[in-house]
Design an enzyme around this catalytic site. Sequence first.
Site, PDB file in Angstrom:
ATOM      1  N   GLU A   1       5.740  -3.480   0.819  1.00 38.18           N
ATOM      2  CA  GLU A   1       5.891  -3.196  -0.610  1.00 38.18           C
ATOM      3  C   GLU A   1       5.047  -1.962  -0.864  1.00 38.18           C
ATOM      4  O   GLU A   1       3.817  -2.006  -0.796  1.00 38.18           O
ATOM      5  CB  GLU A   1       5.434  -4.391  -1.455  1.00 38.18           C
ATOM      6  CG  GLU A   1       5.950  -4.366  -2.881  1.00 38.18           C
ATOM      7  CD  GLU A   1       5.157  -3.443  -3.785  1.00 38.18           C
ATOM      8  OE1 GLU A   1       5.668  -2.317  -4.051  1.00 38.18           O
ATOM      9  OE2 GLU A   1       4.062  -3.803  -4.192  1.00 38.18           O
ATOM     10  N   LEU A   2       5.708  -0.846  -1.140  1.00 40.57           N
ATOM     11  CA  LEU A   2       5.041   0.453  -1.118  1.00 40.57           C
ATOM     12  C   LEU A   2       5.013   1.091  -2.510  1.00 40.57           C
ATOM     13  O   LEU A   2       4.843   0.408  -3.507  1.00 40.57           O
ATOM     14  CB  LEU A   2       5.728   1.341  -0.078  1.00 40.57           C
ATOM     15  CG  LEU A   2       5.842   0.708   1.323  1.00 40.57           C
ATOM     16  CD1 LEU A   2       6.639   1.597   2.262  1.00 40.57           C
ATOM     17  CD2 LEU A   2       4.467   0.409   1.901  1.00 40.57           C
TER      18      LEU A   2
ATOM     19  N   CYS B   1       2.325   0.076  -8.971  1.00 39.13           N
ATOM     20  CA  CYS B   1       3.474   0.678  -8.297  1.00 39.13           C
ATOM     21  C   CYS B   1       4.643   0.909  -9.247  1.00 39.13           C
ATOM     22  O   CYS B   1       5.514   1.730  -8.954  1.00 39.13           O
ATOM     23  CB  CYS B   1       3.930  -0.215  -7.139  1.00 39.13           C
ATOM     24  SG  CYS B   1       2.699  -0.381  -5.838  1.00 39.13           S
TER      25      CYS B   1
ATOM     26  N   GLY C   1       0.829  -1.204   0.000  1.00 39.47           N
ATOM     27  CA  GLY C   1       0.000   0.000   0.000  1.00 39.47           C
ATOM     28  C   GLY C   1       0.856   1.243   0.000  1.00 39.47           C
ATOM     29  O   GLY C   1       1.978   1.250  -0.533  1.00 39.47           O
ATOM     30  N   SER C   2       0.346   2.294   0.605  1.00 43.12           N
ATOM     31  CA  SER C   2       1.012   3.596   0.555  1.00 43.12           C
ATOM     32  C   SER C   2       2.163   3.666   1.551  1.00 43.12           C
ATOM     33  O   SER C   2       2.130   3.018   2.603  1.00 43.12           O
ATOM     34  CB  SER C   2       0.013   4.706   0.857  1.00 43.12           C
ATOM     35  OG  SER C   2      -0.378   4.658   2.221  1.00 43.12           O
TER      36      SER C   2
END
Length: 475
Positions: free
Chosen positions: A249-250, A283, A229-230
């Site tokens: 995992e951004l 992403c 996510g963010s």
Amino acid sequence: MTEVTLSPAIINGKAVTAEHTTEVRSPFDNTLVGLVPTLTVSDVDAAIAVAVERHHGPQLPAYERAAILDRAAVLLSERVEEFAQSICAESAKPITAARIEATRAADTFRFSAAQARTLVGEMVAMDASIAGVGKLGFVKRVPIGVIGAISPFNFPLNLVCHKVAPAIAAGCPVVLKPASATPLTALKLAHLIAEAGLPDGWLNVVTCPGSVADRLVTHDDIAMITFTGSPGVGWEIRARAPRKRVSLELGNNAPVIVHDDADLELAATKIVAGGFGFSGQTCISVQRVYAHSNIYAELLSLVATKVEALQVGDPADANTAVSALISRKETQRVKEWIDEAITQGATLVTGGDFTSTEVLRPTILADVRAEMQVCSDEVFGPMIGFQQYEEFEDALRFSNDTRYGLQAAVFTNDLSRALRAADALDFGGVVINEMPTFRTDQQPYGGLRDSGNTREGPAFAVQEMTERRMVIIHQ
């Protein structure tokens, strides 16, 4: 008209409902596509308790975990269209892209099955030290414990698989909190995995708001959080769970360098595919393009022509390439960023407005600058900004000028230049003559800085989901 039914949450293999429900609506036309129960903290606690029982109870042997994952891969391969339709309905991902996601997800299960069969420890040369003479030492890999998995909306099937399948391979029970906007596909997947033979309680799916899912962060019995996510939310989780393993995992702000020796037709095709797949909501979507001044105008023209040919609209139409963003709020934000860049001096090449169905058209901006928000932050929408450079070293420096670091791409026909980029670009992945959006499901995938702290891919996730246990035997 198809009747909309409630899709219950799943705890210990049982359907769980709640006093209140949450609607799941199509981002494209706001059609109601499903209902899920709005669970409470007590429900999340119940799911965790069941998962803890499984962790401390009889373990699933490796051959059985592998067989379950293999059967899940077969079942999913047989139902690609069913899952693709689910992805398309709740996320507005164009159906062609949704079919690709469903096909990839089957691979994620296959790679995880291989890990279940091959996960091993290692021998330790105890007699390398005088104190170790007469001792036998080896390391076992053991499950870390209960996994709290929090998945995003943009890949409602495959990114769930990237959390759940390695956990099964590692022997870890899971409490999964799918994205509130796209929970239906995750619930469908949980039923498929149960059909493949996973016993009750090893995968529990809780449909709840983020405020309730916070219990996964604070509960002492959750050994590991895996979150996609963010950056803001991810790093907050990491700060608030210092004693847990937290896998993040951004975001990203993917750069593409196109040198003057590159195949421009190839570069343009890949830039468009990488920038506007799922409306830029990935992403590793192409966001910044640095083109050498000798080919800047030509490349910009090629890309603009291809973008203007993209079909925009209904995600259920197989010809649609770009559809709605996940929410009206996100659509408005991206439009505001584009307008702001134009007022700051960027040139609108194409797009920047809405269709009759209120879908934001794919947008190209030229002459962007590093300080513009469309360059400095993650847009997560259908926008690509172009900037030109003179020296290749400048392009490398421009690309690295970001707080993100997931994947970057370079187009060049010079091998030494490509290898220089692989050394200099400070990203988790560097892709040559391909879009930065390229990913296979077995590769180590992850980034640096605000792009996260982990590497996904079943072989790498399984390592994080297990602990090393040293065993020493006196002979």
